[in-house]
Design an enzyme around this catalytic site. Structure first.
Site, PDB file in Angstrom:
ATOM      1  N   CYS A  97      62.670  74.956  17.675  1.00  0.00           N
ATOM      2  CA  CYS A  97      62.818  73.507  17.869  1.00  0.00           C
ATOM      3  C   CYS A  97      61.772  73.088  18.899  1.00  0.00           C
ATOM      4  CB  CYS A  97      64.248  73.164  18.314  1.00  0.00           C
ATOM      5  SG  CYS A  97      64.692  73.830  19.923  1.00  0.00           S
ATOM      6  N   GLY A  98      61.902  71.910  19.455  1.00  0.00           N
ATOM      7  CA  GLY A  98      60.893  71.434  20.403  1.00  0.00           C
ATOM      8  C   GLY A  98      60.891  72.187  21.719  1.00  0.00           C
TER       9      GLY A  98
END
Length: 137
Positions: A97-98
């Site tokens: 994810c980020g």
């Protein structure tokens, strides 16, 4: 002289064991604590172990740049869409994810689906970029 040779050999064996343990300890702690992979470890999983990469970010962020070979599944639709990918459950899976937070939350859910080995990318795409590794657009 023979006694001193034995002490030297014991010292070398002890040094070998301690250095081997020091090299293996990070891997062991990752397995025990469930800590995610560093960008370098993730690269090894992808290149040598044929790990699949699933990016859990929204589609706009994914299109802006993602890990090579990554598949995009929004985290809210993870279970249903992961089944559609028909990934080999014997091969490792890396969740990205980020920042690493969302992927860590999704880890238990994916493990329940029967994948042999699942991990996350510590620090997410931000850590990947900080390590100067390439993103695909």
């Amino acid at each position: 002289m023979n006694f001193l040779t034995q002490i030297d050999n014991l010292a070398l064996i002890a040094l070998l064991l301690v250095s081997g343990l020091a090299l293996f300890l990070p891997t062991l702690s990752t397995l025990i604590s469930g800590k995610g992979l560093s960008p370098a470890e993730a690269t090894i999983w992808i290149n040598r172990r044929k790990a699949a990469v699933v990016d859990l970010r929204p589609n706009i962020e994914f299109k802006a740049g993602h890990l090579p070979g990554a598949k995009n599944i929004f985290v809210d639709q993870l279970t249903a869409n992961l089944e559609k990918l028909k990934l080999d459950r014997k091969n490792p899976l890396i969740l990205v994810c980020g920042t690493g937070v969302s992927s860590r939350k999704a880890l238990a859910e994916v493990q329940k689906m029967g994948f042999a080995e699942v991990s996350t990318l510590d620090g997410g795409v931000q850590a990947w970029q900080a390590a100067a590794l390439p993103l695909v657009k």
